[in-house]
Every structure is written in structure tokens, then in C-alpha cells.
Design a protein around this motif. Structure first.
Motif, PDB file in Angstrom:
ATOM      1  N   PRO A 404      54.800  84.950  76.331  1.00  0.00           N
ATOM      2  CA  PRO A 404      53.851  84.330  77.092  1.00  0.00           C
ATOM      3  C   PRO A 404      53.474  82.924  76.551  1.00  0.00           C
ATOM      4  O   PRO A 404      53.393  82.814  75.263  1.00  0.00           O
ATOM      5  CB  PRO A 404      52.634  85.292  77.279  1.00  0.00           C
ATOM      6  N   VAL A 405      53.453  81.747  77.248  1.00  0.00           N
ATOM      7  CA  VAL A 405      52.909  80.614  76.958  1.00  0.00           C
ATOM      8  C   VAL A 405      51.744  80.322  77.403  1.00  0.00           C
ATOM      9  O   VAL A 405      51.473  80.522  78.733  1.00  0.00           O
ATOM     10  CB  VAL A 405      54.293  79.738  77.264  1.00  0.00           C
ATOM     11  N   SER A 406      50.762  79.373  76.712  1.00  0.00           N
ATOM     12  CA  SER A 406      49.439  78.861  77.327  1.00  0.00           C
ATOM     13  C   SER A 406      49.344  77.562  76.836  1.00  0.00           C
ATOM     14  O   SER A 406      50.127  76.989  75.914  1.00  0.00           O
ATOM     15  CB  SER A 406      48.323  79.653  77.218  1.00  0.00           C
ATOM     16  N   GLU A 407      48.334  76.889  77.534  1.00  0.00           N
ATOM     17  CA  GLU A 407      47.910  75.578  77.031  1.00  0.00           C
ATOM     18  C   GLU A 407      49.063  74.403  76.830  1.00  0.00           C
ATOM     19  O   GLU A 407      49.030  73.876  76.103  1.00  0.00           O
ATOM     20  CB  GLU A 407      47.017  75.608  75.614  1.00  0.00           C
ATOM     21  N   VAL A 408      49.781  74.322  78.235  1.00  0.00           N
ATOM     22  CA  VAL A 408      50.558  73.380  78.243  1.00  0.00           C
ATOM     23  C   VAL A 408      50.489  72.581  79.457  1.00  0.00           C
ATOM     24  O   VAL A 408      49.647  72.948  80.298  1.00  0.00           O
ATOM     25  CB  VAL A 408      52.278  73.897  78.214  1.00  0.00           C
ATOM     26  N   THR A 409      51.072  71.165  79.677  1.00  0.00           N
ATOM     27  CA  THR A 409      50.834  70.722  81.104  1.00  0.00           C
ATOM     28  C   THR A 409      52.442  70.376  81.331  1.00  0.00           C
ATOM     29  O   THR A 409      53.158  69.983  80.541  1.00  0.00           O
ATOM     30  CB  THR A 409      50.195  69.358  80.717  1.00  0.00           C
ATOM     31  N   ILE A 410      52.456  70.493  82.703  1.00  0.00           N
ATOM     32  CA  ILE A 410      53.808  70.110  83.180  1.00  0.00           C
ATOM     33  C   ILE A 410      53.540  68.990  84.104  1.00  0.00           C
ATOM     34  O   ILE A 410      52.663  68.671  84.689  1.00  0.00           O
ATOM     35  CB  ILE A 410      54.497  71.508  84.012  1.00  0.00           C
ATOM     36  N   ALA A 411      54.657  68.161  84.035  1.00  0.00           N
ATOM     37  CA  ALA A 411      54.376  66.573  84.797  1.00  0.00           C
ATOM     38  C   ALA A 411      55.602  66.294  85.177  1.00  0.00           C
ATOM     39  O   ALA A 411      56.891  66.557  84.668  1.00  0.00           O
ATOM     40  CB  ALA A 411      53.728  65.581  84.156  1.00  0.00           C
ATOM     41  N   SER A 412      55.746  65.381  86.487  1.00  0.00           N
ATOM     42  CA  SER A 412      56.776  64.778  87.118  1.00  0.00           C
ATOM     43  C   SER A 412      56.145  63.989  88.168  1.00  0.00           C
ATOM     44  O   SER A 412      55.016  63.642  88.255  1.00  0.00           O
ATOM     45  CB  SER A 412      57.944  65.674  87.645  1.00  0.00           C
ATOM     46  N   ASN A 413      57.154  63.460  89.016  1.00  0.00           N
ATOM     47  CA  ASN A 413      56.674  62.899  90.172  1.00  0.00           C
ATOM     48  C   ASN A 413      57.389  63.751  91.502  1.00  0.00           C
ATOM     49  O   ASN A 413      58.435  64.177  91.438  1.00  0.00           O
ATOM     50  CB  ASN A 413      57.412  61.358  90.457  1.00  0.00           C
ATOM     51  N   LEU A 414      56.671  63.968  92.454  1.00  0.00           N
ATOM     52  CA  LEU A 414      57.029  64.859  93.385  1.00  0.00           C
ATOM     53  C   LEU A 414      58.159  64.398  94.220  1.00  0.00           C
ATOM     54  O   LEU A 414      59.273  64.813  94.923  1.00  0.00           O
ATOM     55  CB  LEU A 414      55.892  65.248  94.584  1.00  0.00           C
TER      56      LEU A 414
END
Length: 448
Positions: A404-414
Motif C-alpha cells: 500500500p501507498v499513501s500521501e502522494v499526488t498524481i498530476a498531468s493534463n486531461l
């Protein structure tokens, strides 16, 4: 809810309201009654916390005087003549709206297919309580679950009665039954929370409370002892179906005619162009038998038909109501929805059609990546397409779910994300928006 609620008296009342509006000076008018019946029970730690029961018939009258329009609302028991006169008086002093209009008579539905939307099953409050308790008990029985945030069970129905001055008269009701539970695993600062639910038109189609509870418990236990991962670019992110449905909601928002007319969609200039990866199809179908969001006609009396909104990645249609279509120079496609006193376009039974690969093989093909099970925040800009959201889930290593993984942010452009979607084959069409597991390449992951 022992039998489908008769709408004949409401249709007659709506018809009288239309006649009075025309006598008061309206050129056109439509009357809507939004019907709602619901009963629910919520429990926590084996005790009933709340029971609710409600019934309502909310009336709305919309009148047109030339290009001027006004709407008024009322509860049952109002004076029909006074309401009609008030609406017309308001319209006469309203500014002109060049796009406001009723649907063309040629577009109106005249035959209503039996979509099997109403289940007359009566579930007593005691039975709802038993189901909610069973749901919670099954979740708490999973080893590692330490507490409950509560469980619930509900039964109800909602529908629409619509009469217009140019010849439409119709009504429908759709039932809804639901179960849900949310539980906690771990202690102190190391607690994790997760949930499970089911919602169906027919009570017999609901998954068992024991199954819903068991899955909720197993989901939350798997989230214990999460790790952080380092920041990385060009990460393949996999969205489980629950979250993929929300992602398809972004597609729906971007191709909504109202957003296009307001210039608040990043796809507003993309009609006829490729907006999704080649091979992908997005469909919308309001007339699926027992479909979660099916309806025999829309909020303006127009019968919709199945549309391939995006075909082989190419944008074919906006979601349109009459007024939004007029603003864009297009005919309505039967996607008008009543919201208060307005009509806006929206999707019905929307689906990102599945691919041919199983979710297990999709994950194996990725090798290393991030499998998302929860998204946090609302960091999506539909004008620019910028996408940034907090996330938790599981790291994928060697093609397998690792930890399990927590406290991350994923980002890009739709815009980029839409062109990099790979869908799996595991679509579940029981919800109004359906999607399989999807993988999206090339995202940025911000971790430790």
C-alpha cells in the motif's frame, strides 16, 4: 411503495396549470412535478443511529412570453390560478433570452418504452435495519477491522411528471435500493478507512449485505501500513473501476454542451477531432432496460437514443438540451435534465467501452506503476485540463500489486491523459456511469 405511484391526478393538475398559464398570457408553458419517496436506516456499532422517511411532489411552472421566460415553484396545495398569473407577470418583466424555447413538437416522444425502471417491492423499516446491521457485522468480522463509521440501507423511488403546451404529457417512476458500509482498520495515527456499497433499481439485484460488508473489511485491511514512494515522472497510473467511473465523468463534463457554450471546456473546439486514444469509444444510452439512469423521455419530453459520443477516439456529439443546442446551432439530442426551474444537458447511461485485456494482464504488462484506490481533493481545471489530485493505493512491482501507498499526488493534463488511456475488460454496467479498470501512461507522481 407497495405499487407504482399513480400519476394520473398529477398529470391532470399539470394540464390545468398549463391552461391557466395560457389564459394569463403565456405563449407557451410547461409544468413539471418531480416526485420523490425515500426511506433509510443508518446504524453504527450494532445500534440504530437514524431512520428517515420522506415524500415530496415539487411543482414547477415555466412560461414563455415571446422570448421572455420565467419559472416558479410550489408545493402541493397551492392555488393554480395565482401561480400561473405570477409566472406570466414575472416573464413579462424578464430580459429576453434568444435561446430559451420548448423542444420542437417533432422531437417529442409519443411512445414510451417499458424500461422496467420500477420495482414495487416493499421493504419494511425493520428489514432495512437488519440489512444495515448485517452489512456492518460482516465488515467488522474481517480480521484487522477495528471500528465502524457506520452502515446504511435505503429504499425509495423518484420520477418525473411533465406536461407541455404543445402536446406532450408523460410520467415515469424509477425505484432505487441501496446498501453501504464504512469501516476502519488500525489504531491511533495508523488508522485507515474504506467503504463498499451497492445500488440497484431492483431489490433482488442487490448484492448481499454479507458480501458488501466483507469486501469493505478486506479493502480497508489491505491499506494498513502504507509506504511513501519517491517522486517520479512518466509513471503509469491504474485507476480501479470505482475511480475510473469518476474519470469518465471528466470526459462527460468536457463534452457537455452547456460547458462548451460557456467556453469552460478544454474540448470546446474539438468537435470532429480526436480527443481520446484511437480505438476508444464512449457511449450514452438512455433507453437501456433496467439501466440505472434510463428514462423514456428527457426533461423536455424528448426521447433520446443511444449515441456514440466518442467513436474511435473522435468526438461526435455534445450533450444537448433544446436551449443549449440553439445556442450552439444544433438540435437537441434528448439529454435535457430538469434542475430546479432550469433545463441543462447531462449524460444518461454513460460508458467508456471496455478493451480486450483483463485487469490482471493489464497490470502485468505495466511492470512498475501505481494502482489508485482513492482520490483526494478536487484539483481538476476543466478550462485548461490541468489535473492534480492526492491519491492512495498500491505500488505495482514486477507486474503485481506489491504494497500500500499513501500521501502522494498524481498530476498531468486531461488532454494528454485522454490520449493515453488503456481500458481493461472488466466493465460493470450497473451504475449510471460505467468504466473498466484503466491505465494511463506518462503521469507525474509527487511523493517523498
Amino acid at each position: 411503495m407497495a405499487s407504482e405511484i399513480s400519476s394520473s391526478s398529477l398529470l391532470a393538475r399539470a394540464g390545468d396549470l398549463i391552461d391557466l398559464a395560457k389564459k394569463a398570457g403565456a405563449d407557451q408553458a410547461d409544468a413539471v412535478i418531480v416526485r420523490s419517496r425515500s426511506r433509510s436506516v443508518s446504524v453504527r456499532l450494532g445500534k440504530v443511529e437514524n431512520t428517515q422517511s420522506s415524500e415530496s411532489d415539487d411543482f414547477s411552472l415555466r412560461v414563455f412570453v415571446g422570448q421572455r421566460v420565467a419559472s416558479v415553484s410550489a408545493n402541493p396545495g397551492f392555488d393554480l390560478k395565482a401561480l400561473a398569473e405570477r409566472a406570466v407577470a414575472m416573464a413579462k418583466v424578464s430580459p429576453e433570452d434568444p435561446f430559451a424555447a420548448q423542444a420542437d413538437a417533432k422531437d417529442l416522444a409519443h411512445e414510451f418504452p417499458d424500461l422496467e425502471l420500477f420495482d414495487p417491492t416493499e421493504i419494511p423499516t425493520d428489514a432495512l435495519t437488519e440489512e444495515a446491521l448485517a452489512c456492518e457485522a460482516a465488515a467488522l468480522a474481517v480480521q484487522g477491522v477495528t471500528n465502524s463509521s457506520g452502515a446504511g440501507a435505503s429504499a425509495g423511488a423518484g420520477g418525473l411528471v411533465l406536461v407541455t403546451s404543445h402536446g406532450f404529457s408523460g410520467s415515469y417512476m424509477a425505484s432505487r435500493f441501496g446498501r453501504s458500509v464504512s469501516v476502519i482498520a488500525g489504531e491511533g495515527t495508523k488508522m485507515e478507512r474504506d467503504y463498499e456499497f451497492d445500488s440497484r433499481l431492483y431489490a433482488a439485484d442487490l448484492e448481499s449485505s454479507a458480501e458488501i460488508g466483507r469486501r469493505a473489511g478486506e479493502r480497508v485491511v489491505k491499506r494498513l501500513h502504507p509506504r511513501q514512494v519517491p517522486t517520479a515522472s512518466n509513471v503509469t497510473v491504474v485507476f480501479e473501476p470505482r475511480l475510473a467511473r469518476g474519470f469518465v465523468g471528466h470526459i462527460a463534463s468536457a463534452i457537455n454542451g452547456a460547458s462548451v457554450a460557456r467556453k469552460t471546456s478544454f474540448l470546446r473546439d474539438k468537435m470532429g477531432q480526436q480527443v481520446l486514444k484511437s480505438g476508444l469509444h464512449v457511449t450514452d444510452d438512455p433507453v437501456i432496460v433496467r439501466g440505472s439512469s434510463s428514462r423514456p423521455f428527457d426533461g423536455e419530453g424528448v426521447r433520446g437514443e443511444r449515441l456514440v459520443m466518442i467513436e474511435d477516439g473522435v468526438l461526435n456529439h455534445w450533450f444537448l438540451s433544446t436551449s443549449t443546442g440553439r445556442e450552439l446551432g444544433l438540435p437537441t439530442n434528448g439529454r435535457g435534465v430538469r434542475g430546479g426551474n432550469s433545463v441543462t444537458p447531462a449524460s444518461t447511461n454513460l460508458a467508456l467501452e471496455p478493451g480486450d485485456i483483463s485487469p490482471e494482464d493489464l497490470i502485468r504488462s505495466i511492470g512498475t506503476g501505481f494502482y489508485v484506490t482513492e482520490l483526494i481533493g478536487h484539483g481538476v481545471n476543466m478550462i485548461t485540463g490541468e489535473y492534480s489530485r492526492g491519491a492512495t493505493g498500491f505500488w505495482i512491482e514486477n507486474g503485481e500489486i506489491a504494497y500500500p501507498v499513501s500521501e502522494v499526488t498524481i498530476a498531468s493534463n486531461l488532454k494528454d491523459m485522454f490520449m493515453r488511456i488503456t481500458p481493461a475488460s472488466d466493465i460493470d454496467r450497473k451504475f449510471g456511469t460505467a468504466a473498466p479498470t484503466i491505465a494511463i501512461e506518462g503521469m507525474t507522481l509527487a511523493g517523498r
